[in-house]
Motif scaffolding. Sequence first.
Motif, PDB file in Angstrom:
ATOM      1  N   ASP A  65     -13.699   1.450  26.042  1.00  0.00           N
ATOM      2  CA  ASP A  65     -13.077   0.811  24.888  1.00  0.00           C
ATOM      3  C   ASP A  65     -14.121   0.074  24.051  1.00  0.00           C
ATOM      4  O   ASP A  65     -15.206  -0.270  24.547  1.00  0.00           O
ATOM      5  CB  ASP A  65     -11.999  -0.179  25.342  1.00  0.00           C
ATOM      6  N   ASP A  66     -13.790  -0.164  22.819  1.00  0.00           N
ATOM      7  CA  ASP A  66     -14.653  -0.906  21.902  1.00  0.00           C
ATOM      8  C   ASP A  66     -15.068  -2.240  22.514  1.00  0.00           C
ATOM      9  O   ASP A  66     -14.255  -2.948  23.127  1.00  0.00           O
ATOM     10  CB  ASP A  66     -13.893  -1.131  20.587  1.00  0.00           C
ATOM     11  N   GLU A  67     -16.334  -2.605  22.378  1.00  0.00           N
ATOM     12  CA  GLU A  67     -16.862  -3.831  22.991  1.00  0.00           C
ATOM     13  C   GLU A  67     -16.113  -5.075  22.530  1.00  0.00           C
ATOM     14  O   GLU A  67     -15.803  -5.961  23.341  1.00  0.00           O
ATOM     15  CB  GLU A  67     -18.351  -3.979  22.677  1.00  0.00           C
ATOM     16  N   ASP A  68     -15.834  -5.173  21.235  1.00  0.00           N
ATOM     17  CA  ASP A  68     -15.116  -6.336  20.722  1.00  0.00           C
ATOM     18  C   ASP A  68     -13.713  -6.411  21.316  1.00  0.00           C
ATOM     19  O   ASP A  68     -13.201  -7.494  21.606  1.00  0.00           O
ATOM     20  CB  ASP A  68     -15.036  -6.284  19.194  1.00  0.00           C
ATOM     21  N   HIS A  69     -13.092  -5.241  21.476  1.00  0.00           N
ATOM     22  CA  HIS A  69     -11.753  -5.195  22.052  1.00  0.00           C
ATOM     23  C   HIS A  69     -11.773  -5.668  23.507  1.00  0.00           C
ATOM     24  O   HIS A  69     -10.934  -6.482  23.908  1.00  0.00           O
ATOM     25  CB  HIS A  69     -11.204  -3.767  21.971  1.00  0.00           C
ATOM     26  N   VAL A  70     -12.726  -5.188  24.291  1.00  0.00           N
ATOM     27  CA  VAL A  70     -12.810  -5.584  25.701  1.00  0.00           C
ATOM     28  C   VAL A  70     -13.067  -7.078  25.818  1.00  0.00           C
ATOM     29  O   VAL A  70     -12.434  -7.772  26.638  1.00  0.00           O
ATOM     30  CB  VAL A  70     -13.924  -4.788  26.419  1.00  0.00           C
ATOM     31  N   ASN A  71     -13.972  -7.605  25.012  1.00  0.00           N
ATOM     32  CA  ASN A  71     -14.250  -9.047  25.043  1.00  0.00           C
ATOM     33  C   ASN A  71     -13.012  -9.849  24.691  1.00  0.00           C
ATOM     34  O   ASN A  71     -12.739 -10.899  25.295  1.00  0.00           O
ATOM     35  CB  ASN A  71     -15.386  -9.385  24.080  1.00  0.00           C
ATOM     36  N   TRP A  72     -12.235  -9.370  23.729  1.00  0.00           N
ATOM     37  CA  TRP A  72     -11.002 -10.046  23.332  1.00  0.00           C
ATOM     38  C   TRP A  72      -9.984 -10.008  24.472  1.00  0.00           C
ATOM     39  O   TRP A  72      -9.329 -11.020  24.764  1.00  0.00           O
ATOM     40  CB  TRP A  72     -10.438  -9.359  22.078  1.00  0.00           C
ATOM     41  N   VAL A  73      -9.849  -8.866  25.118  1.00  0.00           N
ATOM     42  CA  VAL A  73      -8.917  -8.731  26.245  1.00  0.00           C
ATOM     43  C   VAL A  73      -9.270  -9.722  27.348  1.00  0.00           C
ATOM     44  O   VAL A  73      -8.419 -10.467  27.845  1.00  0.00           O
ATOM     45  CB  VAL A  73      -8.933  -7.285  26.800  1.00  0.00           C
ATOM     46  N   LEU A  74     -10.559  -9.721  27.753  1.00  0.00           N
ATOM     47  CA  LEU A  74     -10.982 -10.503  28.906  1.00  0.00           C
ATOM     48  C   LEU A  74     -11.068 -12.001  28.629  1.00  0.00           C
ATOM     49  O   LEU A  74     -10.736 -12.817  29.497  1.00  0.00           O
ATOM     50  CB  LEU A  74     -12.344 -10.003  29.398  1.00  0.00           C
TER      51      LEU A  74
ATOM     52  N   LEU B 173      -2.875 -12.734  18.456  1.00  0.00           N
ATOM     53  CA  LEU B 173      -3.048 -11.747  19.514  1.00  0.00           C
ATOM     54  C   LEU B 173      -3.161 -10.321  18.980  1.00  0.00           C
ATOM     55  O   LEU B 173      -2.749  -9.373  19.656  1.00  0.00           O
ATOM     56  CB  LEU B 173      -1.885 -11.841  20.515  1.00  0.00           C
ATOM     57  N   LEU B 174      -3.727 -10.164  17.804  1.00  0.00           N
ATOM     58  CA  LEU B 174      -4.015  -8.832  17.294  1.00  0.00           C
ATOM     59  C   LEU B 174      -5.480  -8.529  17.583  1.00  0.00           C
ATOM     60  O   LEU B 174      -6.376  -9.239  17.133  1.00  0.00           O
ATOM     61  CB  LEU B 174      -3.748  -8.742  15.792  1.00  0.00           C
ATOM     62  N   SER B 175      -5.718  -7.490  18.346  1.00  0.00           N
ATOM     63  CA  SER B 175      -7.082  -7.149  18.750  1.00  0.00           C
ATOM     64  C   SER B 175      -7.997  -6.981  17.538  1.00  0.00           C
ATOM     65  O   SER B 175      -7.604  -6.393  16.526  1.00  0.00           O
ATOM     66  CB  SER B 175      -7.079  -5.847  19.557  1.00  0.00           C
ATOM     67  N   PRO B 176      -9.233  -7.458  17.628  1.00  0.00           N
ATOM     68  CA  PRO B 176     -10.191  -7.294  16.523  1.00  0.00           C
ATOM     69  C   PRO B 176     -10.527  -5.835  16.253  1.00  0.00           C
ATOM     70  O   PRO B 176     -11.116  -5.524  15.223  1.00  0.00           O
ATOM     71  CB  PRO B 176     -11.418  -8.077  16.996  1.00  0.00           C
ATOM     72  N   VAL B 177     -10.158  -4.939  17.158  1.00  0.00           N
ATOM     73  CA  VAL B 177     -10.443  -3.519  16.940  1.00  0.00           C
ATOM     74  C   VAL B 177      -9.764  -3.008  15.679  1.00  0.00           C
ATOM     75  O   VAL B 177     -10.254  -2.085  15.019  1.00  0.00           O
ATOM     76  CB  VAL B 177     -10.015  -2.678  18.169  1.00  0.00           C
ATOM     77  N   TYR B 178      -8.632  -3.626  15.299  1.00  0.00           N
ATOM     78  CA  TYR B 178      -7.897  -3.167  14.121  1.00  0.00           C
ATOM     79  C   TYR B 178      -8.579  -3.547  12.814  1.00  0.00           C
ATOM     80  O   TYR B 178      -8.159  -3.106  11.751  1.00  0.00           O
ATOM     81  CB  TYR B 178      -6.459  -3.708  14.151  1.00  0.00           C
TER      82      TYR B 178
ATOM     83  N   LYS C 265     -11.557  -2.614  12.199  1.00  0.00           N
ATOM     84  CA  LYS C 265     -12.501  -1.556  11.869  1.00  0.00           C
ATOM     85  C   LYS C 265     -12.032  -0.172  12.284  1.00  0.00           C
ATOM     86  O   LYS C 265     -12.684   0.825  11.965  1.00  0.00           O
ATOM     87  CB  LYS C 265     -13.852  -1.846  12.534  1.00  0.00           C
ATOM     88  N   ARG C 266     -10.911  -0.088  13.004  1.00  0.00           N
ATOM     89  CA  ARG C 266     -10.419   1.213  13.449  1.00  0.00           C
ATOM     90  C   ARG C 266      -8.929   1.335  13.172  1.00  0.00           C
ATOM     91  O   ARG C 266      -8.218   0.329  13.141  1.00  0.00           O
ATOM     92  CB  ARG C 266     -10.683   1.419  14.947  1.00  0.00           C
ATOM     93  N   LYS C 267      -8.484   2.554  12.993  1.00  0.00           N
ATOM     94  CA  LYS C 267      -7.075   2.794  12.722  1.00  0.00           C
ATOM     95  C   LYS C 267      -6.234   2.707  13.989  1.00  0.00           C
ATOM     96  O   LYS C 267      -5.034   2.492  13.934  1.00  0.00           O
ATOM     97  CB  LYS C 267      -6.897   4.173  12.076  1.00  0.00           C
ATOM     98  N   ARG C 268      -6.885   2.911  15.124  1.00  0.00           N
ATOM     99  CA  ARG C 268      -6.171   2.874  16.391  1.00  0.00           C
ATOM    100  C   ARG C 268      -7.103   2.365  17.483  1.00  0.00           C
ATOM    101  O   ARG C 268      -8.318   2.479  17.381  1.00  0.00           O
ATOM    102  CB  ARG C 268      -5.661   4.282  16.771  1.00  0.00           C
ATOM    103  N   GLN C 269      -6.489   1.811  18.513  1.00  0.00           N
ATOM    104  CA  GLN C 269      -7.257   1.325  19.653  1.00  0.00           C
ATOM    105  C   GLN C 269      -7.530   2.490  20.600  1.00  0.00           C
ATOM    106  O   GLN C 269      -6.649   3.280  20.894  1.00  0.00           O
ATOM    107  CB  GLN C 269      -6.474   0.223  20.365  1.00  0.00           C
ATOM    108  N   GLY C 270      -8.754   2.622  21.051  1.00  0.00           N
ATOM    109  CA  GLY C 270      -9.104   3.716  21.938  1.00  0.00           C
ATOM    110  C   GLY C 270     -10.589   3.726  22.230  1.00  0.00           C
ATOM    111  O   GLY C 270     -11.320   2.783  21.891  1.00  0.00           O
ATOM    112  N   CYS C 271     -11.055   4.789  22.870  1.00  0.00           N
ATOM    113  CA  CYS C 271     -12.464   4.888  23.252  1.00  0.00           C
ATOM    114  C   CYS C 271     -13.367   4.951  22.014  1.00  0.00           C
ATOM    115  O   CYS C 271     -13.043   5.613  21.028  1.00  0.00           O
ATOM    116  CB  CYS C 271     -12.696   6.132  24.110  1.00  0.00           C
ATOM    117  N   TRP C 272     -14.504   4.291  22.104  1.00  0.00           N
ATOM    118  CA  TRP C 272     -15.426   4.247  20.958  1.00  0.00           C
ATOM    119  C   TRP C 272     -16.069   5.598  20.680  1.00  0.00           C
ATOM    120  O   TRP C 272     -16.594   5.832  19.592  1.00  0.00           O
ATOM    121  CB  TRP C 272     -16.494   3.171  21.160  1.00  0.00           C
TER     122      TRP C 272
END
Length: 262
Positions: A50-59, A178-183, A185-192
């Motif tokens: 997963d996107d690094e920013d997304h993982v950091n946000w999750v954890l 609680l909206l992931s930062p992945v949104y 820069k990306r249209k959907r959350q998923g593998c980079w």
Amino acid sequence: MADRPLYIVSWSGGKDSTATIILAHENGLPLDRIVISLPWFDKEQKIYADDEDHVNWVLNYAKPMFESWGYRVDIVSDDRDYLYWFFKVKEKSKYPEQNGLLYGFVIAGMCKMNQSKVEPIAKWVKALGCDYVMYEGIAADEEDRLIGMHKTRGHESLMEKYGKVESDAYPICRKYGLLSPVYKKRKRQGCWFCPNQGIEEMADTKVNRPHLWNRLAELAKVEGVATRCFKYGQTFWQIDAQVDQYIANPPPEQLSFFDFDF
């Protein structure tokens, strides 16, 4: 708790499953466990898929917040990372000439990373050894997915229950930050490295995570692979050229792509 099933959310960190947790919380519904599967690109080097920013946000943000609400959050992962699938040797291919070769880049629509994401959760659920209800992050307007969910015993959608369509997930998540930062820069959350991404999303990786893009370039040089395809019949180098062209000449409507904010 023994007189009722466990209530669980299979959380991806995406907007719909996050909104599902929030809906359960706001409406006082039972929620005993939250489980998230974080697949690896390179487990040895601790590089997530997963996107690094997304993982950091999750954890470091979302998980602690859910725990502060009183929910237990479990993280599971598959031992098989992306490199495992890339370097796996084909043995029973319907094309005999490919036997003995490496699988190479995952094929869009037949991605083994889905397996690496789903199976750890299935094992986790089985290990619970009890009845459960799984809240799924499926919106009320995702009819095909809801039809499939309804065929599975013990699975429910809170977004369907409360009439929330997919676009409703954004304000629900934003309400709690609680909206992931992945949104951004990306249209959907998923593998980079997902081949289903657009060129603009791949450009974001090359610009802001060049060490990751370089890992894909290294894989593109590996010999003895069954196919050189990276994205729908195109090689990595063909896609890389398109990415460079996009970076050098982004379309006007995408000029602020990397700085977009919600």
